[in-house]
Motif scaffolding. Structure first.
Motif, PDB file in Angstrom:
ATOM      1  N   MET A   1      37.666  47.620  67.388  1.00 32.37           N
ATOM      2  CA  MET A   1      36.921  46.512  66.805  1.00 32.37           C
ATOM      3  C   MET A   1      35.553  46.468  67.470  1.00 32.37           C
ATOM      4  O   MET A   1      35.457  46.366  68.701  1.00 32.37           O
ATOM      5  CB  MET A   1      37.672  45.204  67.053  1.00 32.37           C
ATOM      6  N   ASN A   2      34.503  46.536  66.663  1.00 29.66           N
ATOM      7  CA  ASN A   2      33.154  46.498  67.228  1.00 29.66           C
ATOM      8  C   ASN A   2      32.799  45.110  67.735  1.00 29.66           C
ATOM      9  O   ASN A   2      32.015  44.955  68.659  1.00 29.66           O
ATOM     10  CB  ASN A   2      32.118  46.944  66.181  1.00 29.66           C
ATOM     11  N   GLN A   3      33.351  44.084  67.104  1.00 27.54           N
ATOM     12  CA  GLN A   3      33.078  42.718  67.516  1.00 27.54           C
ATOM     13  C   GLN A   3      34.334  42.115  68.142  1.00 27.54           C
ATOM     14  O   GLN A   3      35.426  42.260  67.607  1.00 27.54           O
ATOM     15  CB  GLN A   3      32.633  41.878  66.310  1.00 27.54           C
ATOM     16  N   PHE A   4      34.161  41.445  69.253  1.00 29.59           N
ATOM     17  CA  PHE A   4      35.289  40.877  69.990  1.00 29.59           C
ATOM     18  C   PHE A   4      34.808  39.628  70.700  1.00 29.59           C
ATOM     19  O   PHE A   4      33.604  39.416  70.907  1.00 29.59           O
ATOM     20  CB  PHE A   4      35.840  41.889  71.002  1.00 29.59           C
ATOM     21  N   SER A   5      35.750  38.791  71.071  1.00 28.01           N
ATOM     22  CA  SER A   5      35.374  37.557  71.782  1.00 28.01           C
ATOM     23  C   SER A   5      34.987  37.884  73.216  1.00 28.01           C
ATOM     24  O   SER A   5      35.529  38.812  73.823  1.00 28.01           O
ATOM     25  CB  SER A   5      36.531  36.565  71.749  1.00 28.01           C
ATOM     26  N   ILE A   6      34.026  37.124  73.737  1.00 28.80           N
ATOM     27  CA  ILE A   6      33.618  37.261  75.136  1.00 28.80           C
ATOM     28  C   ILE A   6      34.274  36.100  75.882  1.00 28.80           C
ATOM     29  O   ILE A   6      33.973  34.928  75.609  1.00 28.80           O
ATOM     30  CB  ILE A   6      32.079  37.222  75.274  1.00 28.80           C
TER      31      ILE A   6
ATOM     32  N   ASN B   1      28.862  31.100  66.042  1.00 29.50           N
ATOM     33  CA  ASN B   1      29.962  30.562  65.247  1.00 29.50           C
ATOM     34  C   ASN B   1      30.886  29.649  66.056  1.00 29.50           C
ATOM     35  O   ASN B   1      31.223  28.554  65.631  1.00 29.50           O
ATOM     36  CB  ASN B   1      30.769  31.727  64.649  1.00 29.50           C
ATOM     37  N   SER B   2      31.308  30.107  67.249  1.00 29.99           N
ATOM     38  CA  SER B   2      32.250  29.302  68.042  1.00 29.99           C
ATOM     39  C   SER B   2      32.071  29.548  69.541  1.00 29.99           C
ATOM     40  O   SER B   2      32.110  30.691  69.990  1.00 29.99           O
ATOM     41  CB  SER B   2      33.687  29.633  67.627  1.00 29.99           C
ATOM     42  N   ILE B   3      31.831  28.488  70.281  1.00 32.70           N
ATOM     43  CA  ILE B   3      31.893  28.521  71.755  1.00 32.70           C
ATOM     44  C   ILE B   3      32.803  27.356  72.135  1.00 32.70           C
ATOM     45  O   ILE B   3      32.436  26.193  71.995  1.00 32.70           O
ATOM     46  CB  ILE B   3      30.504  28.347  72.395  1.00 32.70           C
ATOM     47  N   LYS B   4      33.998  27.686  72.584  1.00 31.70           N
ATOM     48  CA  LYS B   4      35.000  26.625  72.761  1.00 31.70           C
ATOM     49  C   LYS B   4      35.910  26.892  73.951  1.00 31.70           C
ATOM     50  O   LYS B   4      35.997  28.012  74.460  1.00 31.70           O
ATOM     51  CB  LYS B   4      35.848  26.517  71.502  1.00 31.70           C
TER      52      LYS B   4
ATOM     53  N   PHE C   1      37.068  29.600  78.598  1.00 31.40           N
ATOM     54  CA  PHE C   1      36.315  29.379  77.351  1.00 31.40           C
ATOM     55  C   PHE C   1      35.933  30.725  76.744  1.00 31.40           C
ATOM     56  O   PHE C   1      35.851  31.745  77.440  1.00 31.40           O
ATOM     57  CB  PHE C   1      35.078  28.507  77.578  1.00 31.40           C
ATOM     58  N   SER C   2      35.711  30.722  75.431  1.00 30.71           N
ATOM     59  CA  SER C   2      35.416  31.955  74.698  1.00 30.71           C
ATOM     60  C   SER C   2      34.196  31.767  73.808  1.00 30.71           C
ATOM     61  O   SER C   2      33.954  30.670  73.289  1.00 30.71           O
ATOM     62  CB  SER C   2      36.608  32.365  73.830  1.00 30.71           C
ATOM     63  N   ILE C   3      33.450  32.858  73.649  1.00 27.15           N
ATOM     64  CA  ILE C   3      32.279  32.876  72.763  1.00 27.15           C
ATOM     65  C   ILE C   3      32.599  33.852  71.638  1.00 27.15           C
ATOM     66  O   ILE C   3      32.732  35.055  71.867  1.00 27.15           O
ATOM     67  CB  ILE C   3      31.013  33.300  73.527  1.00 27.15           C
ATOM     68  N   ILE C   4      32.731  33.335  70.418  1.00 25.92           N
ATOM     69  CA  ILE C   4      33.242  34.137  69.300  1.00 25.92           C
ATOM     70  C   ILE C   4      32.260  34.110  68.123  1.00 25.92           C
ATOM     71  O   ILE C   4      31.799  33.032  67.707  1.00 25.92           O
ATOM     72  CB  ILE C   4      34.617  33.603  68.825  1.00 25.92           C
ATOM     73  N   ASP C   5      31.937  35.279  67.606  1.00 24.31           N
ATOM     74  CA  ASP C   5      31.177  35.409  66.362  1.00 24.31           C
ATOM     75  C   ASP C   5      31.332  36.842  65.875  1.00 24.31           C
ATOM     76  O   ASP C   5      30.969  37.781  66.580  1.00 24.31           O
ATOM     77  CB  ASP C   5      29.694  35.074  66.566  1.00 24.31           C
ATOM     78  N   HIS C   6      31.880  37.023  64.698  1.00 24.53           N
ATOM     79  CA  HIS C   6      32.182  38.365  64.193  1.00 24.53           C
ATOM     80  C   HIS C   6      30.995  39.022  63.489  1.00 24.53           C
ATOM     81  O   HIS C   6      31.116  40.131  62.991  1.00 24.53           O
ATOM     82  CB  HIS C   6      33.394  38.304  63.253  1.00 24.53           C
ATOM     83  N   ASP C   7      29.875  38.336  63.445  1.00 27.67           N
ATOM     84  CA  ASP C   7      28.658  38.915  62.866  1.00 27.67           C
ATOM     85  C   ASP C   7      28.065  39.912  63.859  1.00 27.67           C
ATOM     86  O   ASP C   7      27.738  39.547  64.994  1.00 27.67           O
ATOM     87  CB  ASP C   7      27.659  37.803  62.555  1.00 27.67           C
ATOM     88  N   GLU C   8      27.922  41.173  63.461  1.00 26.61           N
ATOM     89  CA  GLU C   8      27.419  42.211  64.359  1.00 26.61           C
ATOM     90  C   GLU C   8      26.005  41.902  64.863  1.00 26.61           C
ATOM     91  O   GLU C   8      25.616  42.325  65.946  1.00 26.61           O
ATOM     92  CB  GLU C   8      27.419  43.574  63.647  1.00 26.61           C
TER      93      GLU C   8
ATOM     94  N   ARG D   1      24.943  35.801  71.338  1.00 25.82           N
ATOM     95  CA  ARG D   1      26.101  35.458  72.185  1.00 25.82           C
ATOM     96  C   ARG D   1      25.802  35.707  73.657  1.00 25.82           C
ATOM     97  O   ARG D   1      26.182  34.920  74.527  1.00 25.82           O
ATOM     98  CB  ARG D   1      27.325  36.266  71.747  1.00 25.82           C
ATOM     99  N   CYS D   2      25.126  36.831  73.936  1.00 24.04           N
ATOM    100  CA  CYS D   2      24.761  37.141  75.334  1.00 24.04           C
ATOM    101  C   CYS D   2      23.776  36.113  75.876  1.00 24.04           C
ATOM    102  O   CYS D   2      23.884  35.668  77.027  1.00 24.04           O
ATOM    103  CB  CYS D   2      24.167  38.537  75.416  1.00 24.04           C
ATOM    104  N   ASP D   3      22.807  35.710  75.044  1.00 29.06           N
ATOM    105  CA  ASP D   3      21.842  34.678  75.459  1.00 29.06           C
ATOM    106  C   ASP D   3      22.561  33.353  75.724  1.00 29.06           C
ATOM    107  O   ASP D   3      22.199  32.603  76.646  1.00 29.06           O
ATOM    108  CB  ASP D   3      20.768  34.491  74.387  1.00 29.06           C
ATOM    109  N   ALA D   4      23.575  33.072  74.914  1.00 25.30           N
ATOM    110  CA  ALA D   4      24.359  31.847  75.103  1.00 25.30           C
ATOM    111  C   ALA D   4      25.082  31.878  76.454  1.00 25.30           C
ATOM    112  O   ALA D   4      25.162  30.862  77.153  1.00 25.30           O
ATOM    113  CB  ALA D   4      25.363  31.688  73.966  1.00 25.30           C
ATOM    114  N   VAL D   5      25.601  33.052  76.821  1.00 27.68           N
ATOM    115  CA  VAL D   5      26.258  33.203  78.126  1.00 27.68           C
ATOM    116  C   VAL D   5      25.286  32.864  79.244  1.00 27.68           C
ATOM    117  O   VAL D   5      25.609  32.118  80.188  1.00 27.68           O
ATOM    118  CB  VAL D   5      26.792  34.649  78.305  1.00 27.68           C
ATOM    119  N   TYR D   6      24.076  33.417  79.166  1.00 28.61           N
ATOM    120  CA  TYR D   6      23.064  33.197  80.201  1.00 28.61           C
ATOM    121  C   TYR D   6      22.728  31.704  80.333  1.00 28.61           C
ATOM    122  O   TYR D   6      22.620  31.168  81.434  1.00 28.61           O
ATOM    123  CB  TYR D   6      21.808  33.998  79.863  1.00 28.61           C
ATOM    124  N   LYS D   7      22.577  31.032  79.181  1.00 24.93           N
ATOM    125  CA  LYS D   7      22.246  29.604  79.201  1.00 24.93           C
ATOM    126  C   LYS D   7      23.368  28.793  79.846  1.00 24.93           C
ATOM    127  O   LYS D   7      23.103  27.874  80.645  1.00 24.93           O
ATOM    128  CB  LYS D   7      22.002  29.121  77.766  1.00 24.93           C
ATOM    129  N   ILE D   8      24.599  29.107  79.508  1.00 22.90           N
ATOM    130  CA  ILE D   8      25.750  28.389  80.101  1.00 22.90           C
ATOM    131  C   ILE D   8      25.756  28.573  81.619  1.00 22.90           C
ATOM    132  O   ILE D   8      25.959  27.612  82.377  1.00 22.90           O
ATOM    133  CB  ILE D   8      27.074  28.900  79.482  1.00 22.90           C
TER     134      ILE D   8
END
Length: 502
Positions: A28-33, A61-64, A79-86, A92-99
């Motif tokens: 799977m190219n896209q996976f939850s972080i 899409n989802s950070i929960k 917690f997980s950061i999920i979005d299946h859009d390639e 998603r990575c930028d969201a990780v940095y902000k958190i």
């Protein structure tokens, strides 16, 4: 946890797979972080609004919160950061940095984040001989450790410590690795399994004097009894410095399941001890040199723990610093009584197989930050092995105990039968209870105290000693059936005669 726990050869024994298997699997190219952060850095109540704000900011899409990824017995929040859009990977990575930045602002201490990755990807993230991990650490200047697996927890924890920017860079490199490789459903399904000593095949090697090995190899019954294969090898067949071996030493190799090899070596130690009473020999186990630091532990704590479990055996790793290359071997020397050697050898063989299997499987998440000795002590793997060994050998030990007790009783009885008067009155004596006392030298009782007590226990005779009016003498009171009491008295008198002769 020390760095070398993560890799001794760059692979985790519990989760390693060959590259060919990776190519076959559908990835799977896209996976939850996925992440986990301990309560001491931020509470769940404080984290929840941060996740929602960041999700809106970066249109992910989802950070929960993800209770399914809760690490057992460790206080904190998953917690997980999920979005299946390639196209959303960068977001998603930028969201990780902000958190990470927002959490860091709330703390004065250095930030520590646990990244969660599928068990099936561990060997790829670590890399051959740990090269991938070393590269990430050098690039980002963080403290990074791939922790030991946790029992019944399907994700592997990766602890990253540093400033938020450095932690983000390390996470980014790991995500890039996983993105290039891809993650399959099988990777998520894979989990670490405890070592089963009845299934694991091992080749244990020992250094003995040549004449001892010749004696062992003549005992072909050992192979049939314990379902193992015994081989004699020359010192040139192992990669170890010759100055570590004694003169006229050779190598004994025992092939079989770990359980059978342990049973066989116990019996071998017993037979050799009985056969070569005048020769003092130690047990010298050959193991990979890169396991030496693990067996010793920080400041020697691990090897001390082993020695204590082996009832005071002396254990020493004979290894130089330049011996620790992969492929090199070293010696582990065990000295002490026969029982010490047996117990210590079993424990060391367990440890070696544990290292080969990737290290201990932790009971729960509370031990991920402990040193290796504590992790080994609180691992499911070793407890499982001990339990199986105890269960399988309990019936055998019971039989041995009953046999030993019976032999002792027969031994004392044979001595008693030497008296013709006792022989003629056997039936009468059994039915009578005797209470009597004898006066013997105090030095004699001190010398044979343990043997007398054991004798009385075997024959169900009660014994008590009291001081006598005469100096250096004691009164010994006996109570039990006549036959047994006479046997004990006769044993004491025999020992007194031996002492007088000396």
């Amino acid at each position: 946890m020390s760095q070398d726990q993560c890799y001794d050869q760059g692979l985790s024994g519990q989760s390693s797979q060959s590259p060919s298997n990776y190519q076959v699997q559908k990835s799977m190219n896209q996976f939850s972080i996925d992440f986990f952060i301990e309560k001491r850095f931020i509470t769940q109540e404080d984290l929840k609004p941060i996740l929602e704000d960041v999700r809106c900011l970066y249109s992910v899409n989802s950070i929960k919160l993800n209770p399914q990824n809760q690490i057992p017995a460790l206080e904190g929040t998953a917690f997980s950061i999920i979005d299946h859009d390639e196209n959303k990977l960068k977001a998603r990575c930028d969201a990780v940095y902000k958190i990470l930045q927002l959490i860091e602002q709330r703390n004065k201490q250095k930030l520590e984040v646990i990244m969660l990755i599928p068990e099936g990807t561990v060997s790829y993230v670590i890399g051959t001989q740990g090269k991938q991990i070393e590269h990430i650490k050098l690039e980002t200047k963080v403290h990074l450790v791939v922790n030991q697996p946790i029992y019944e927890f399907q994700l592997r924890t990766v602890t990253i410590i540093g400033e938020s920017s450095s932690i983000f860079n390390a996470i980014n490199l790991i995500i890039k690795q996983l993105q290039e490789r891809g993650i399959s459903i099988e990777d998520y399904a894979k989990k670490a399994e405890p070592l089963d000593p009845r299934r694991v095949i091992t080749k244990a090697k020992f250094a003995f004097q040549s004449m001892i090995i010749e004696y062992i190899l003549k005992n072909k019954d050992l192979e049939k009894k314990y379902l193992v294969r015994l081989k004699g090898k020359g010192i040139n067949e192992i990669k170890i410095k010759k100055n570590k071996l004694k003169k006229d030493e050779a190598i004994l190799q025992i092939d079989g399941t770990l359980f059978n090899v342990q049973e066989a070596i116990q019996n071998i130690i017993k037979k050799v001890t009985q056969q070569f009473k005048k020769i003092e020999f130690d047990i010298r186990i050959i193991m990979p040199a890169n396991f030496a630091s693990k067996l010793i532990g920080a400041k020697g704590c691990q090897i001390k723990e082993l020695a204590n479990k082996a009832r005071g055996a002396q254990i020493k790793v004979l290894s130089d610093r330049d011996d620790t290359d992969i492929g090199q071997d070293c010696l582990v020397q065990v000295t002490g009584s026969m029982e010490n050697k047996q117990e210590a050898t079993i424990l060391i063989l367990e440890q070696i197989e544990c290292f080969k299997n990737g290290g201990p499987i932790l009971e729960s998440g509370r031990y991920i930050n402990e040193n290796f000795a504590q992790q080994y002590k609180n691992s499911v793997q070793i407890q499982d092995m001990k339990q199986k060994r105890q269960q399988s050998s309990s019936s055998r030990s019971d039989r041995r105990q009953r046999s030993r007790s019976s032999n002792k009783k027969q031994k004392y009885m044979r001595r008693s039968r030497s008296s013709s008067s006792i022989k003629s009155n056997n039936r009468k004596l059994k039915q009578q209870v005797l209470k009597t006392k004898i006066i013997v030298k105090q030095s004699l009782i001190e010398l044979i105290n343990k043997q007398v007590i054991r004798c009385c226990q075997d024959l169900d005779v009660k014994i008590k000693t009291f001081p006598s009016d005469i100096v250096q003498e004691v009164i010994v009171k006996l109570s039990g059936d006549v036959r047994s009491c006479i046997t004990v008295i006769q044993y004491i008198l025999n020992e007194q005669c031996k002492l007088s002769k000396r």
